[in-house]
Design an enzyme around this catalytic site. Structure first.
Site, PDB file in Angstrom:
ATOM      1  N   CYS A 120       8.652   3.187  -4.803  1.00 11.83           N
ATOM      2  CA  CYS A 120       9.905   2.434  -4.630  1.00 11.83           C
ATOM      3  C   CYS A 120      10.354   1.732  -5.906  1.00 11.83           C
ATOM      4  O   CYS A 120      11.508   1.305  -6.007  1.00 11.83           O
ATOM      5  CB  CYS A 120       9.762   1.425  -3.496  1.00 11.83           C
ATOM      6  SG  CYS A 120       9.350   2.192  -1.946  1.00 11.83           S
ATOM      7  N   HIS A 260      14.584  -4.475  -4.071  1.00 11.75           N
ATOM      8  CA  HIS A 260      14.303  -3.245  -3.332  1.00 11.75           C
ATOM      9  C   HIS A 260      14.568  -3.484  -1.845  1.00 11.75           C
ATOM     10  O   HIS A 260      14.122  -4.481  -1.277  1.00 11.75           O
ATOM     11  CB  HIS A 260      12.846  -2.834  -3.562  1.00 11.75           C
ATOM     12  CG  HIS A 260      12.450  -1.697  -2.672  1.00 11.75           C
ATOM     13  ND1 HIS A 260      13.188  -0.537  -2.571  1.00 11.75           N
ATOM     14  CD2 HIS A 260      11.403  -1.551  -1.815  1.00 11.75           C
ATOM     15  CE1 HIS A 260      12.611   0.273  -1.712  1.00 11.75           C
ATOM     16  NE2 HIS A 260      11.541  -0.320  -1.230  1.00 11.75           N
ATOM     17  N   ASN A 289      14.929   1.845   4.402  1.00 10.39           N
ATOM     18  CA  ASN A 289      14.260   1.876   3.096  1.00 10.39           C
ATOM     19  C   ASN A 289      14.375   3.283   2.507  1.00 10.39           C
ATOM     20  O   ASN A 289      13.760   4.223   3.027  1.00 10.39           O
ATOM     21  CB  ASN A 289      12.797   1.474   3.289  1.00 10.39           C
ATOM     22  CG  ASN A 289      12.005   1.429   1.996  1.00 10.39           C
ATOM     23  OD1 ASN A 289      12.472   1.903   0.953  1.00 10.39           O
ATOM     24  ND2 ASN A 289      10.808   0.871   2.053  1.00 10.39           N
TER      25      ASN A 289
HETATM   26  O1  UT7 Z   1       8.930   0.320   0.282  1.00  5.08           O
HETATM   27  C1  UT7 Z   1       7.710  -0.250  -0.087  1.00  5.08           C
HETATM   28  C2  UT7 Z   1       7.597  -1.553   0.450  1.00  5.08           C
HETATM   29  N1  UT7 Z   1       7.489  -1.521   1.903  1.00  5.08           N
HETATM   30  C3  UT7 Z   1       7.535  -2.640   2.509  1.00  5.08           C
HETATM   31  O2  UT7 Z   1       7.723  -3.631   1.853  1.00  5.08           O
HETATM   32  C4  UT7 Z   1       7.286  -2.736   4.008  1.00  5.08           C
HETATM   33  C5  UT7 Z   1       6.493  -3.970   4.268  1.00  5.08           C
HETATM   34  N2  UT7 Z   1       6.159  -4.232   5.641  1.00  5.08           N
HETATM   35  C6  UT7 Z   1       7.082  -4.563   6.589  1.00  5.08           C
HETATM   36  O3  UT7 Z   1       8.256  -4.510   6.349  1.00  5.08           O
HETATM   37  C7  UT7 Z   1       6.587  -5.024   7.920  1.00  5.08           C
HETATM   38  O4  UT7 Z   1       5.207  -5.336   7.832  1.00  5.08           O
HETATM   39  C8  UT7 Z   1       6.800  -4.002   9.052  1.00  5.08           C
HETATM   40  C9  UT7 Z   1       8.296  -3.901   9.372  1.00  5.08           C
HETATM   41  C10 UT7 Z   1       6.266  -2.660   8.656  1.00  5.08           C
HETATM   42  C11 UT7 Z   1       6.093  -4.466  10.312  1.00  5.08           C
HETATM   43  O5  UT7 Z   1       6.513  -5.759  10.686  1.00  5.08           O
HETATM   44  P1  UT7 Z   1       5.405  -6.847  11.090  1.00  5.08           P
HETATM   45  O6  UT7 Z   1       6.132  -8.042  11.541  1.00  5.08           O
HETATM   46  O7  UT7 Z   1       4.495  -6.990   9.907  1.00  5.08           O
HETATM   47  O8  UT7 Z   1       4.722  -6.184  12.330  1.00  5.08           O
HETATM   48  P2  UT7 Z   1       3.211  -5.772  12.517  1.00  5.08           P
HETATM   49  O9  UT7 Z   1       2.827  -4.659  11.620  1.00  5.08           O
HETATM   50  O10 UT7 Z   1       2.413  -7.003  12.430  1.00  5.08           O
HETATM   51  O11 UT7 Z   1       3.190  -5.216  13.998  1.00  5.08           O
HETATM   52  C12 UT7 Z   1       3.429  -6.070  15.104  1.00  5.08           C
HETATM   53  C13 UT7 Z   1       3.372  -5.256  16.373  1.00  5.08           C
HETATM   54  C14 UT7 Z   1       2.140  -4.378  16.505  1.00  5.08           C
HETATM   55  O12 UT7 Z   1       1.719  -4.469  17.846  1.00  5.08           O
HETATM   56  P3  UT7 Z   1       0.446  -5.351  18.210  1.00  5.08           P
HETATM   57  O13 UT7 Z   1      -0.696  -4.756  17.447  1.00  5.08           O
HETATM   58  O14 UT7 Z   1       0.781  -6.754  17.790  1.00  5.08           O
HETATM   59  O15 UT7 Z   1       0.359  -5.185  19.701  1.00  5.08           O
HETATM   60  C15 UT7 Z   1       2.689  -2.969  16.245  1.00  5.08           C
HETATM   61  O16 UT7 Z   1       1.970  -1.988  16.947  1.00  5.08           O
HETATM   62  O17 UT7 Z   1       4.513  -4.383  16.478  1.00  5.08           O
HETATM   63  C16 UT7 Z   1       4.066  -3.062  16.810  1.00  5.08           C
HETATM   64  N3  UT7 Z   1       4.977  -2.097  16.226  1.00  5.08           N
HETATM   65  C17 UT7 Z   1       6.105  -1.693  16.836  1.00  5.08           C
HETATM   66  N4  UT7 Z   1       6.650  -1.998  18.026  1.00  5.08           N
HETATM   67  C18 UT7 Z   1       7.821  -1.420  18.355  1.00  5.08           C
HETATM   68  C19 UT7 Z   1       4.895  -1.498  15.008  1.00  5.08           C
HETATM   69  N5  UT7 Z   1       5.945  -0.697  14.837  1.00  5.08           N
HETATM   70  C20 UT7 Z   1       6.723  -0.799  15.941  1.00  5.08           C
HETATM   71  C21 UT7 Z   1       7.940  -0.210  16.342  1.00  5.08           C
HETATM   72  N6  UT7 Z   1       8.448  -0.558  17.537  1.00  5.08           N
HETATM   73  N7  UT7 Z   1       8.622   0.651  15.551  1.00  5.08           N
END
Ligand code: UT7
Length: 332
Positions: A120, A260, A289
């Site tokens: 990225c 980004h 993204n």
């Molecule tokens: O381009 C390079 C840079 N990339 C980035 O900077 C991305 C960085 N990361 C992020 O943007 C965020 O961490 C995410 C958007 C990927 C995730 O958000 P989060 O608030 O960190 O969520 P999480 O990973 O802590 O997941 C929370 C919950 C999980 O369920 P449990 O384990 O708490 O029961 C996931 O399984 O949300 C669940 N989950 C979803 N639920 C519905 C993960 N993806 C989804 C989804 N829909 N698409």
């Protein structure tokens, strides 16, 4: 006073262009593919929709369209391009470079061409590389393109990743100009010890293309979202402060901050920590993204929206797989 040392030329972005595939995939469309919801995606990321390229549209097609638009914007002919760099993590093929395919498509027959891999952060690294080559007089005109067909490398059964990315391309034309500061020297860094947190591991020498590798899904992008999130916020904030310090500038000197576009919450967190929320540009809601394409697309749209005017300074900051990161300041 120029930001370059005596013998170096000042280099400017003299044209920008973008290309987004026609097909729009909304969060509601994704609800039909994986166990997710419009509400989850929007509140966690700020994304509403993303673009998805056609099967017969390759990364080089997206790149060529953005490149043509940027050349037209700059009033530069394809024959004038000496250097063509494509930043991508979703190339047409391992080799030849996507840049060589683009060269053929846009008839930039006098250019030498290569891809740059910094995930990225790729467009920012490519901008610096091309700027330095023009500054030294090695070349006169460069076309820098960030282009991604992320949809090919997403596991459409993995809700953790497939909802987050989109396809698109953005391009910059660079030339030496009489500008006061132009593209100022950036700050850049990498940390390969964290490579495992964000990668497409399969298909290379580490996990060669075998049936087992494909069954494991290693050909798809994989990410430890929460870890990447933390590093992205701290890494981009530090890059912004470092580049301001490098040029003895303050955040008040910057008309527009373009980060980004990975997640609205990341962009907002950086804006809040630096107290520049009012000047953080965002278009992640429309395109999700788009990796290396995100920065040039955002710059183009920020300029079109009048967020920067001639002579204004904009600060570009990126973070991505590798990890890789960096920031620079551009006089518009
Ligand atoms: O381009 C390079 C840079 N990339 C980035 O900077 C991305 C960085 N990361 C992020 O943007 C965020 O961490 C995410 C958007 C990927 C995730 O958000 P989060 O608030 O960190 O969520 P999480 O990973 O802590 O997941 C929370 C919950 C999980 O369920 P449990 O384990 O708490 O029961 C996931 O399984 O949300 C669940 N989950 C979803 N639920 C519905 C993960 N993806 C989804 C989804 N829909 N698409």
């Amino acid at each position: 006073m120029s930001n370059q040392s005596n013998s170096l030329r000042t280099v400017s972005i003299v044209g920008t262009g973008i290309y987004l595939p026609e097909k729009v995939m909304t969060n509601r469309d994704l609800e039909k593919i994986v166990d997710t919801s419009d509400e989850w995606i929007y509140t966690r990321t700020g994304m509403h929709e993303r673009r998805i390229a056609r099967d017969d549209e390759y990364t080089s097609d997206l790149a060529a369209n953005a490149g043509r638009a940027a050349l037209a914007d700059a009033g530069v002919s394809p024959e004038e391009v000496d250097l063509l760099i494509v930043a991508t993590l979703s190339p047409d093929a391992f080799f030849p470079s996507t840049a060589c395919y683009v060269q053929d498509k846009i008839a930039a027959k006098n250019a030498y061409c290569y891809d740059l891999g910094a995930a990225c952060s790729g467009s920012l690294f490519a901008l610096e590389t091309a700027k330095n080559q023009i500054a030294t007089g090695a070349v006169e005109t460069a076309l820098v393109i960030g282009a991604e067909k992320m949809s090919t490398f997403l596991n459409w059964k993995d809700r953790n990743t497939c909802v987050l990315f989109g396809d698109g391309a953005g391009a910059f034309v660079l030339k030496a100009t009489g500008a006061e500061r132009g593209i100022m020297d950036g700050v850049f860094g990498s940390d390969g010890s964290l490579a495992h947190l964000l990668s497409t591991p399969g298909g290379g020498t580490r996990h060669p293309m075998t049936h087992d590798m494909l069954d494991e899904g290693l050909q798809y992008l994989q990410m430890e979202g929460r870890e990447v999130y933390k590093h992205a916020v701290t890494g981009m904030k530090k890059s912004v402060l470092d580049v301001l310090e490098k040029h003895n500038l303050s955040s008040d000197d910057i008309a527009c901050f373009i980060a980004h576009q990975a997640n609205a919450r990341i962009i907002e967190a950086i804006g809040k920590r630096l107290k520049v929320e009012d000047r953080m540009f965002m278009n992640v809601e429309k395109y999700a993204n788009t990796s290396a394409a995100a920065l040039p697309i955002a710059v183009h749209e920020a300029v079109q929206a009048g967020k920067v005017k001639k002579g204004d300074l904009m600060l570009l900051v990126a973070f991505g797989g590798g990890f890789t990161w960096g920031a620079n300041i551009v006089e518009w």
